[in-house]
Design an enzyme around this catalytic site. Structure first.
Site, PDB file in Angstrom:
ATOM      1  N   PRO A  37       0.978  -1.052   0.243  1.00 53.39           N
ATOM      2  CA  PRO A  37       0.213  -0.065  -0.143  1.00 53.39           C
ATOM      3  C   PRO A  37       0.758   1.288  -0.148  1.00 53.39           C
ATOM      4  O   PRO A  37       2.188   1.396   0.380  1.00 53.39           O
ATOM      5  CB  PRO A  37      -1.417  -0.185   1.582  1.00 53.39           C
ATOM      6  CG  PRO A  37      -0.139  -1.112   2.237  1.00 53.39           C
ATOM      7  CD  PRO A  37       0.359  -2.119   1.134  1.00 53.39           C
ATOM      8  N   GLU A  38       0.569   2.177  -0.586  1.00 52.39           N
ATOM      9  CA  GLU A  38       1.090   3.231  -1.227  1.00 52.39           C
ATOM     10  C   GLU A  38       0.153   4.579  -0.924  1.00 52.39           C
ATOM     11  O   GLU A  38      -1.117   4.119  -0.483  1.00 52.39           O
ATOM     12  CB  GLU A  38       1.593   3.450  -2.675  1.00 52.39           C
ATOM     13  CG  GLU A  38       3.238   2.945  -2.345  1.00 52.39           C
ATOM     14  CD  GLU A  38       4.159   3.480  -4.028  1.00 52.39           C
ATOM     15  OE1 GLU A  38       3.766   4.195  -3.718  1.00 52.39           O
ATOM     16  OE2 GLU A  38       4.995   1.764  -4.355  1.00 52.39           O
TER      17      GLU A  38
ATOM     18  N   LYS B 249       0.882   7.709   3.895  1.00 45.86           N
ATOM     19  CA  LYS B 249       0.032   6.808   4.407  1.00 45.86           C
ATOM     20  C   LYS B 249      -0.048   6.012   5.573  1.00 45.86           C
ATOM     21  O   LYS B 249      -0.715   5.027   5.938  1.00 45.86           O
ATOM     22  CB  LYS B 249       1.430   5.736   3.762  1.00 45.86           C
ATOM     23  CG  LYS B 249       2.103   5.603   2.644  1.00 45.86           C
ATOM     24  CD  LYS B 249       3.296   4.757   2.569  1.00 45.86           C
ATOM     25  CE  LYS B 249       4.409   4.896   1.380  1.00 45.86           C
ATOM     26  NZ  LYS B 249       5.601   4.250   1.238  1.00 45.86           N
TER      27      LYS B 249
ATOM     28  N   ARG C 118      16.069  -0.856  -3.433  1.00 45.81           N
ATOM     29  CA  ARG C 118      15.308  -1.251  -4.132  1.00 45.81           C
ATOM     30  C   ARG C 118      14.936  -1.488  -5.529  1.00 45.81           C
ATOM     31  O   ARG C 118      15.417  -0.733  -5.826  1.00 45.81           O
ATOM     32  CB  ARG C 118      13.993  -0.156  -3.421  1.00 45.81           C
ATOM     33  CG  ARG C 118      13.659   0.205  -1.844  1.00 45.81           C
ATOM     34  CD  ARG C 118      13.185  -0.957  -1.327  1.00 45.81           C
ATOM     35  NE  ARG C 118      11.507  -1.701  -2.034  1.00 45.81           N
ATOM     36  CZ  ARG C 118      10.458  -1.421  -0.912  1.00 45.81           C
ATOM     37  NH1 ARG C 118      10.614   0.255  -0.413  1.00 45.81           N
ATOM     38  NH2 ARG C 118       8.996  -1.569  -1.955  1.00 45.81           N
TER      39      ARG C 118
END
Ligand SMILES: [Zn+2]
Length: 268
Positions: free
Chosen positions: A2-3, A70, A258
């Protein structure tokens, strides 16, 4: 994972599912999901989590939900729950695997918080402390505020993911926004100024709003990492495929640990 768009969709779903309702019961399947403070460590479980959760959600009707980046702050009278989805958390009305907490409503329906990796959590709090927890350590919201001016030599992709600089973007949406803007993710952040900054602002906005519209088509959220989920994004996990804009092959590199997918053909 989730962002901002996924968290905003969660906010809208919780409001829709609880409009005009009361919560009449709580099932706590895993006490580690209720936290005393803002922490992503499961060992930080609230020793009186059950009592603290009941004291918020049973005392008043579910009210407005604020979002910053978030994080969500769900108001119940003068108390509140700070909600954080972490990497794998979600709120659902169907019975998902890894259910941690269930809120039972007065119409017989139920809202379940599921979180396989336990990096999300629920913090019962007073409303005023909740407001501080919602904003603590975060930069301006990526959707609700202008994109800040960046500084420093670190790559723009890494700066976009720094929640203290701008809140809400994670690995996927930062990379897709840079593709929309046609900016090389390795560009030093301080060089994204003037017209480039304007184009990036537009790219971020379009990425977040476009994803929100897509997610709004379904009652329940689906994450792109879910088994069997569609991947609607032009870059994510598409190394070796053709860029839909210029036809060059999409590449993948590692930035700050990442994966970044990007197009060497049209991101300069
Ligand atoms: Zn391209």
């Amino acid at each position: 994972m989730p962002e901002l768009p996924e968290v905003e969709t969660c906010r809208r779903s919780l409001r829709r599912w609880t409009a005009g309702r009361r919560i009449v019961g709580v099932d706590l399947f895993d006490p580690r999901s209720v936290r005393q403070g803002r922490s992503d460590r499961p060992t930080a479980g609230h020793p009186e989590g059950r009592v603290a959760l009941d004291a918020v959600v049973l005392a008043a009707a579910p009210g407005e939900i604020d979002r910053h980046g978030k994080r969500l702050l769900w108001h119940f009278g003068d108390r509140a729950l700070l909600l954080h989805l972490g990497m794998t958390g979600r709120w659902s009305r169907i019975d998902p695997p890894h259910a941690k907490v269930c809120l039972r409503l007065d119409d017989g329906s139920a809202l379940v918080f599921a979180d396989p990796r336990l990096l999300g959590g629920i913090v019962p709090t007073e409303g005023s402390r909740g407001r501080a927890l919602l904003l603590e350590g975060l930069g301006p919201d990526a959707l609700g505020a202008p994109l800040p001016v960046f500084g420093g030599r670190r790559a723009i992709k890494v700066a976009l993911m720094d929640q203290a600089v701008v809140a809400g973007l994670g690995n996927l949406h930062a990379a897709e926004a840079l593709w929309r803007a046609g900016i090389d993710p390795r560009t030093p952040a301080a060089e994204v100024t003037g017209a480039r900054h304007t184009v990036l602002q537009r790219g971020v906005r379009e990425q977040l709003e476009g994803t929100l519209r897509m997610l709004a088509e379904h009652d329940e959220i689906e994450y792109v990492e879910d088994a069997g989920a569609e991947n609607p994004f032009p870059l994510y996990q598409r190394a070796g495929s053709s860029c839909p804009r210029c036809g060059a092959l999409i590449a993948k590199m590692t930035q700050a640990g990442r994966s970044t997918w990007w197009c060497p053909g049209c991101q300069r």
